[in-house]
Scaffold this motif. Structure first.
Motif, PDB file in Angstrom:
ATOM      1  N   LYS A  87       0.845  -1.201   0.000  1.00 10.88           N
ATOM      2  CA  LYS A  87       0.000   0.000   0.000  1.00 10.88           C
ATOM      3  C   LYS A  87       0.881   1.252   0.000  1.00 10.88           C
ATOM      4  CE  LYS A  87      -3.858  -2.208   2.411  1.00 10.88           C
ATOM      5  NZ  LYS A  87      -4.502  -2.425   3.717  1.00 10.88           N
TER       6      LYS A  87
ATOM      7  N   LYS B  34      -3.716   1.843  -7.517  1.00  6.28           N
ATOM      8  CA  LYS B  34      -4.243   1.582  -6.168  1.00  6.28           C
ATOM      9  C   LYS B  34      -3.661   2.542  -5.125  1.00  6.28           C
ATOM     10  CE  LYS B  34      -4.985  -3.371  -6.982  1.00  6.28           C
ATOM     11  NZ  LYS B  34      -4.540  -4.736  -6.596  1.00  6.28           N
TER      12      LYS B  34
ATOM     13  N   PRO C  95     -11.546   0.198   7.193  1.00 11.22           N
ATOM     14  CA  PRO C  95     -11.846  -1.160   6.727  1.00 11.22           C
ATOM     15  C   PRO C  95     -11.629  -1.381   5.227  1.00 11.22           C
ATOM     16  CG  PRO C  95     -13.617  -0.326   8.136  1.00 11.22           C
ATOM     17  CD  PRO C  95     -12.681   0.802   7.907  1.00 11.22           C
ATOM     18  N   GLU C  96     -11.741  -0.310   4.440  1.00 14.07           N
ATOM     19  CA  GLU C  96     -11.616  -0.450   2.984  1.00 14.07           C
ATOM     20  C   GLU C  96     -10.511   0.475   2.473  1.00 14.07           C
ATOM     21  OE1 GLU C  96     -14.561  -0.007  -0.922  1.00 14.07           O
ATOM     22  OE2 GLU C  96     -15.309   0.472   1.072  1.00 14.07           O
ATOM     23  N   TRP C  97      -9.726  -0.028   1.525  1.00 10.68           N
ATOM     24  CA  TRP C  97      -8.678   0.785   0.901  1.00 10.68           C
ATOM     25  C   TRP C  97      -9.283   1.442  -0.340  1.00 10.68           C
ATOM     26  CZ3 TRP C  97      -3.965   2.412   2.344  1.00 10.68           C
ATOM     27  CH2 TRP C  97      -3.102   2.926   1.369  1.00 10.68           C
ATOM     28  N   ILE C  98      -9.435   2.764  -0.324  1.00 10.59           N
ATOM     29  CA  ILE C  98     -10.114   3.463  -1.414  1.00 10.59           C
ATOM     30  C   ILE C  98      -9.115   4.387  -2.097  1.00 10.59           C
ATOM     31  CG2 ILE C  98     -12.121   4.862  -2.047  1.00 10.59           C
ATOM     32  CD1 ILE C  98     -13.235   3.975   0.822  1.00 10.59           C
TER      33      ILE C  98
ATOM     34  N   THR D 105     -15.503  10.219   2.717  1.00 10.22           N
ATOM     35  CA  THR D 105     -15.010   8.853   2.485  1.00 10.22           C
ATOM     36  C   THR D 105     -14.577   8.184   3.782  1.00 10.22           C
ATOM     37  OG1 THR D 105     -14.246   9.504   0.281  1.00 10.22           O
ATOM     38  CG2 THR D 105     -13.368   7.446   1.164  1.00 10.22           C
ATOM     39  N   TYR D 106     -13.883   8.934   4.620  1.00  4.00           N
ATOM     40  CA  TYR D 106     -13.290   8.348   5.834  1.00  4.00           C
ATOM     41  C   TYR D 106     -13.946   8.835   7.120  1.00  4.00           C
ATOM     42  CZ  TYR D 106      -9.790   6.706   2.570  1.00  4.00           C
ATOM     43  OH  TYR D 106      -9.166   6.089   1.523  1.00  4.00           O
TER      44      TYR D 106
END
Length: 281
Positions: A97, A144, A202-205, A264-265
């Motif tokens: 990441k 990503k 919880p999610e990689w955006i 988003t976060y």
């Protein structure tokens, strides 16, 4: 245990991440200064990344000498563009990441409303151009990736506007500060926490996000807030940018719209005065 590599470890953001890292022992933190990660030597950088083998990279390292960049274009682009491209390539190939830090200087300052992530970029100095090329390369090589654009960063660590003002206001009876460049400051400790919050989400955006503290001010108004909090007697005057020429042009307006990162976060971003107070404590 996942391994987090922080580049630019001795900078403002890297130093704030080092403080916060003590609260996150579930990660192995590697804080890399110029001796561990060589952003201006791509061959060395490739070897260093392969040796460290990070699962997560917080790329806080950059060439940030805005005025010097005008005459040191090659090194600015090597660090802010080519090294970023190489780091993005490493993360893509190793399923790691990447959170990469960028800047409001990718914009030309001609807007009059807060800039969102979709706004057209048009850098007006070498530093901004090198950072924009880094963004493009980063997302091209590793779609990503997460890129955070930020502005007017300050901290208890390193050299920055707040610390310069604190020193000058104690040394001089009067100073002048430009009053026609508009934006919002960023307390590096707040941005560092946000980077960790994104990692823990919880999610990689993936994508580009804007982050600065809340508020719309000029550098002059920022200086007045510093004067008030510090209780300094120095007389602070406001002047136009033309009265304070610099080798590199600065955007006149670079206020960042932060709706995307907040929504988003689920972030609650502090007002700049609230964060400035934290630095004075």
């Amino acid at each position: 245990m996942e391994k987090i590599l922080v580049t630019g470890a001795n900078g403002q953001l890297g130093s704030e991440l080092a403080v916060l890292s003590l609260n996150y022992p579930q990660y192995e933190w590697i804080f890399a200064d110029r001796t561990k990660i060589t952003l201006n030597d791509l061959e060395a950088l490739q070897i260093q990344l392969e040796e460290i083998k990070p699962n997560i990279i917080f790329n806080c390292g950059a060439y940030t000498a805005v005025d010097k960049a005008e005459t040191e274009k090659e090194i600015a682009f090597k660090i802010n563009h080519l090294a970023v491209e190489l780091i993005a390539k490493y993360t893509f190939e190793n399923n790691a990441k990447l959170i990469h830090i960028s800047t409001d200087y990718v914009f030309d300052g001609s807007s009059s409303i807060a800039l969102n992530e979709e706004e057209e970029t048009n850098p007006i100095n070498v530093y901004g151009a090198s950072k924009r090329d880094g963004e493009i390369a980063c997302l091209k090589v590793n779609p990503k990736s997460i890129i955070i654009r930020t502005s007017w960063v300050y901290s208890k660590f390193g050299n920055n506007f707040v610390k310069t003002m604190q020193r000058l206001m104690q040394e001089r009876e009067a100073i002048n500060v430009v009053n026609d460049q508009i934006g919002s400051p960023t307390y590096a400790a707040d941005l560092a926490q946000t980077m960790i919050d994104i990692l823990e989400f919880p999610e990689w955006i993936a994508g580009i996000y804007n982050y600065s503290n809340e508020g719309e001010i000029s550098w002059y108004e920022f200086a007045l807030a510093i004067k008030e909090l510090g209780g300094y007697n120095c007389n602070v005057g406001g002047i136009p940018s033309v009265s304070y020429p610099t080798p590199a042009k600065r955007p006149e307006f670079s206020l960042l719209d932060k709706k995307k990162i907040k929504n988003t976060y689920n972030l609650d971003i502090p007002h700049y005065k609230e964060s400035l107070e934290k630095m004075f404590v």
